[in-house]
Design an enzyme around this catalytic site. Structure first.
Site, PDB file in Angstrom:
ATOM      1  CG  HIS A 288      -0.696   0.505   2.342  1.00 19.84           C
ATOM      2  ND1 HIS A 288      -0.240  -0.395   3.553  1.00 19.84           N
ATOM      3  CD2 HIS A 288      -0.060   1.560   2.900  1.00 19.84           C
ATOM      4  CE1 HIS A 288       0.355   0.264   4.594  1.00 19.84           C
ATOM      5  NE2 HIS A 288       0.140   1.685   4.192  1.00 19.84           N
ATOM      6  CG  ASP A 335      -5.337 -11.281   1.053  1.00 22.55           C
ATOM      7  OD1 ASP A 335      -4.576 -11.605   1.669  1.00 22.55           O
ATOM      8  OD2 ASP A 335      -6.072 -11.848   0.063  1.00 22.55           O
ATOM      9  CB  SER A 433       2.762   1.926   6.331  1.00 26.35           C
ATOM     10  OG  SER A 433       1.612   1.483   6.960  1.00 26.35           O
ATOM     11  N   GLY A 434       5.085  -0.385   6.208  1.00 25.76           N
ATOM     12  CA  GLY A 434       6.007  -0.904   5.549  1.00 25.76           C
ATOM     13  C   GLY A 434       7.238  -1.227   6.381  1.00 25.76           C
TER      14      GLY A 434
HETATM   15  N1  ARG Z   1      -1.236   2.355   7.327  1.00 23.87           N
HETATM   16  C1  ARG Z   1      -0.621   3.081   8.105  1.00 23.87           C
HETATM   17  C2  ARG Z   1       0.668   3.708   7.377  1.00 23.87           C
HETATM   18  O1  ARG Z   1       0.232   4.061   6.201  1.00 23.87           O
HETATM   19  C3  ARG Z   1      -0.026   2.131   9.276  1.00 23.87           C
HETATM   20  C4  ARG Z   1      -1.010   2.003  10.462  1.00 23.87           C
HETATM   21  C5  ARG Z   1      -0.712   0.970  11.403  1.00 23.87           C
HETATM   22  N2  ARG Z   1      -1.914   1.303  12.139  1.00 23.87           N
HETATM   23  C6  ARG Z   1      -1.995   0.686  13.431  1.00 23.87           C
HETATM   24  N3  ARG Z   1      -3.116   1.032  13.923  1.00 23.87           N
HETATM   25  N4  ARG Z   1      -1.104   0.044  13.683  1.00 23.87           N
HETATM   26  O2  ARG Z   1       1.573   4.137   7.760  1.00 23.87           O
END
Ligand code: ARG
Length: 484
Positions: A288, A335, A433-434
């Protein structure tokens, strides 16, 4: 990284990351309770109307004996014809079943799902015969926390450890190359005493200068009683000992060399996502993070071995050559939220820049196993990127528990793993993220997951959700191998 401890450091605007939707991620397409597999209207079948010969004759009727003879002949022909039709139908049915069920006859092996059949002798012989080379991509693997080298036997369709007798580093390097590693990072081959195995793969040293896999034959004995433990890269080392970190509760500022695999991924001078170093050339991140226009490698700069975002602005970072997103990544359900980044120039490993180990198949992480997350993500829901690298300890949460009605109610797919405190207060957050979810086991650090999603940050009963790395290792090796 969200933490309830300590005063918040200064915040830096993060324009790149994706805001977390206030609602839950939608279930995967495949999760429809009643998938429509068949058309509502059955296909029309051509109907054949049997025609009865309407032969008319003005001639006087033939004498009775001859008429009986002709009638019985016609009857026999009809019976023979019917039998032939039944046989033809049976043969056709067999072929339909054969092509739908298993494309290849029992002695042959199918190349993926291509329908191309190959004899077992062509598998793992060092020559790629399948259209996509499937016959050579799954011949070796490292199993369990001791990195036991195993070779696949296409004949018995199972994996065997390799007997250490006559094994040397040259063979080890071949096996590492076949998994997608470069020989430059080769670490060691070692004999590990193990008597639990009943069958081995053994080297036929008199076989001459042929392919490694052709030299291996299965045997019930191994003189040394040791199997090959193979390390293709010196991974999972941190200059801080795990026992020191065990004493830390809640989020804290990291020190250099503590999480040496952590990288910061920038777009236009801004931190967007985290990532983990797995080889000098390859990083793991979330799919993502590299969606849409961000799938262009030129958008990115990679910073390794630096704790401070301010400091990165004065550095040029590493350029990205290639981004490979998991082909089955689903934006809605998240997913298969994993991607690979290949750097244009390799990282040089130091005390502060080092790879993490990819989990091997057969590694059982305990239900409540202690893990750690790190990143420059927000320190509270809706906050900005942190200037310093933070980390926090999070226990894994059992799959079934995380999927319970009061937690994520069935949204946790097999490609995901939950970690955090159900009481809230500690979690990853936007901008993390990542980045890595790691654990310390058998004196090395393993990449258990990559930060993927969560409802809010550090909310009670809404823990962080991570890509389940064990599920992805095969895909990672295959892609490193194919893009060397
Ligand atoms: N989707 C988020 C990002 O792009 C990470 C989120 C993690 N969230 C959590 N509640 N652990 O950085």
């Amino acid at each position: 990284m969200t933490s309830t401890l300590g005063p918040p450091p200064p915040y830096y605007e993060n324009r790149g990351f994706q805001p977390e939707p206030p609602y839950a991620a939608r279930p995967a397409a495949g999760a429809h309770p009643y998938p429509q597999l068949f058309a509502t209207n059955p296909p029309s079948v051509p109907s054949y109307i049997p025609r009865v010969a309407t032969h008319q004759s003005s001639r006087p009727a033939a004498p009775p004996p001859r008429r009986t003879c002709a009638a019985s002949l016609r009857k026999t022909i009809i019976i023979i014809l019917s039998i032939l039709i039944v046989i033809c139908c049976a043969i056709a049915a067999f072929f339909i079943w054969y092509f739908v069920e298993n494309h290849c006859l029992s002695s042959l092996i199918e190349c993926g799902s291509s329908g191309v059949c190959m004899s077992p002798s062509q598998w793992c012989d060092g020559v790629s015969d399948c259209p996509n080379g499937e016959d050579e991509t799954r011949c070796v693997r490292l199993f369990g926390p001791n990195f036991i080298l195993e070779v696949y036997s296409p004949v018995s369709k199972s994996w065997y450890p390799v007997c250490h007798d006559d094994w040397n580093d040259d063979y080890g390097k071949i096996a590492c190359k076949d998994m997608g590693y470069s020989v430059d990072t080769y670490f060691y081959s070692r004999g590990v005493p193990d008597v639990s195995f009943k069958s081995y793969m053994k080297l036929n040293t008199s076989a001459g200068n042929i392919d490694l896999y052709k030299k291996l034959y299965s045997s019930g004995s191994c003189a040394s009683g040791s199997v090959v433990s193979l390390r293709c890269i010196e991974c999972g080392l941190s200059s801080k000992s795990a026992s020191i970190m065990n004493r830390i509760v809640g989020g804290s500022g990291a020190v250099l060399g503590q999480w040496p695999w952590q990288v910061s991924l920038h777009v236009q001078g801004t931190h967007v996502c985290g990532g983990s170093i797995i080889t000098p050339h390859w990083l793991v991140t979330a799919a993502h993070c590299v969606e849409g226009r961000l799938s262009d490698p030129h958008s990115w700069r990679v910073y390794a071995g630096i704790l401070n975002q301010d400091e990165m602005l004065f550095r040029s970072g590493y350029k990205v050559q290639l981004i490979i997103s998991h082909p089955d990544y689903d934006t809605d359900s998240k997913d298969n939220d994993v991607a690979l980044m290949k750097l244009e120039t390799p990282l040089s490993f130091t005390e502060t820049v080092r790879p993490v180990c990819l989990p091997n198949p057969g590694m059982m992480f305990q239900p409540n196993q202690q893990c750690w997350i790190s990143g420059w993500g927000a320190e509270y829901q809706g906050g900005k990127t942190s200037n310093n690298l933070n980390y926090v300890a999070v226990p894994l949460i059992e799959h079934s528990r995380c999927n319970s009605v009061y937690i994520y109610n069935g949204m946790i797919l097999p490609t995901m793993i939950c970690a955090g405190d159900l009481a809230g207060g500690i979690d990853s957050c936007q901008g993390d993220s990542g980045g890595p979810l790691v654990t310390h086991h058998h004196s090395v650090w393993w990449l258990v997951g990559d930060t993927s999603w969560g409802t809010g940050c550090a909310t009670p009963n809404k823990p962080g959700v991570y890509g389940n790395m064990t599920v992805f290792t095969d895909w990672i090796y295959k892609n490193m191998q194919a893009n060397r």
